[in-house]
Design an enzyme around this catalytic site. Sequence first.
Site, PDB file in Angstrom:
ATOM      1  CD  GLU A  24      -3.044  -1.025   2.217  1.00 48.20           C
ATOM      2  OE1 GLU A  24      -2.735  -0.459   3.298  1.00 48.20           O
ATOM      3  OE2 GLU A  24      -4.146  -1.560   2.016  1.00 48.20           O
ATOM      4  CE1 TYR A  83      -0.359  -8.062   1.215  1.00 51.15           C
ATOM      5  CE2 TYR A  83       0.437  -9.829   2.612  1.00 51.15           C
ATOM      6  CZ  TYR A  83       0.629  -8.957   1.562  1.00 51.15           C
ATOM      7  OH  TYR A  83       1.809  -8.974   0.860  1.00 51.15           O
ATOM      8  N   GLY A  92      -8.222 -17.908  -4.690  1.00 51.07           N
ATOM      9  CA  GLY A  92      -9.441 -17.971  -3.891  1.00 51.07           C
ATOM     10  C   GLY A  92      -9.254 -17.759  -2.402  1.00 51.07           C
ATOM     11  CE1 TYR A 128     -11.812  -6.399  -0.368  1.00 49.30           C
ATOM     12  CE2 TYR A 128     -11.176  -4.164  -0.914  1.00 49.30           C
ATOM     13  CZ  TYR A 128     -10.937  -5.341  -0.241  1.00 49.30           C
ATOM     14  OH  TYR A 128      -9.840  -5.453   0.555  1.00 49.30           O
TER      15      TYR A 128
END
Length: 147
Positions: A24, A83, A92, A128
């Site tokens: 990030e 994470y 998956g 998401y």
Amino acid sequence: MIRPAERTDIPRIWALIQELADYERLTHAVTGNAVLLERHIFDETRCLVFVIEADGEVVGYLLSFPIYSTFRTLPALWLEDLYVTPAMRGKGYGKALLMHLFQYCRDNGLGRLDWSVLDWNEPSIKFYQAMGADVMPDWRICRVSFE
């Protein structure tokens, strides 16, 4: 295999947190340590952590903590971290962790699950959305940090 974190997982979880910070571009923001993390997870139960294993190794984790929805008058969770190590993405594991947390919320009568995603992180945004999340463009996160 998904399971609640154990004390013996702390060094690995802490290493994964540092990997996440690097991904990030926020390594400069990491000021905590594994000792505090362990205390907050196990001694003070301030957060809930699940890990996922592959071949006996922890390859991902999620960390959440309680919040409350006044509009729904229901307890909820904030998902702070989800994470999975880069080598294990696309298999998956992230989906399994998130589905596990969805079920945890349902089983415990929670009204919703909230989290944030960095605006440049298109792979996560698409992931998401595919999982049914609404990315709320009208909302911004506000923060005051205390030393």
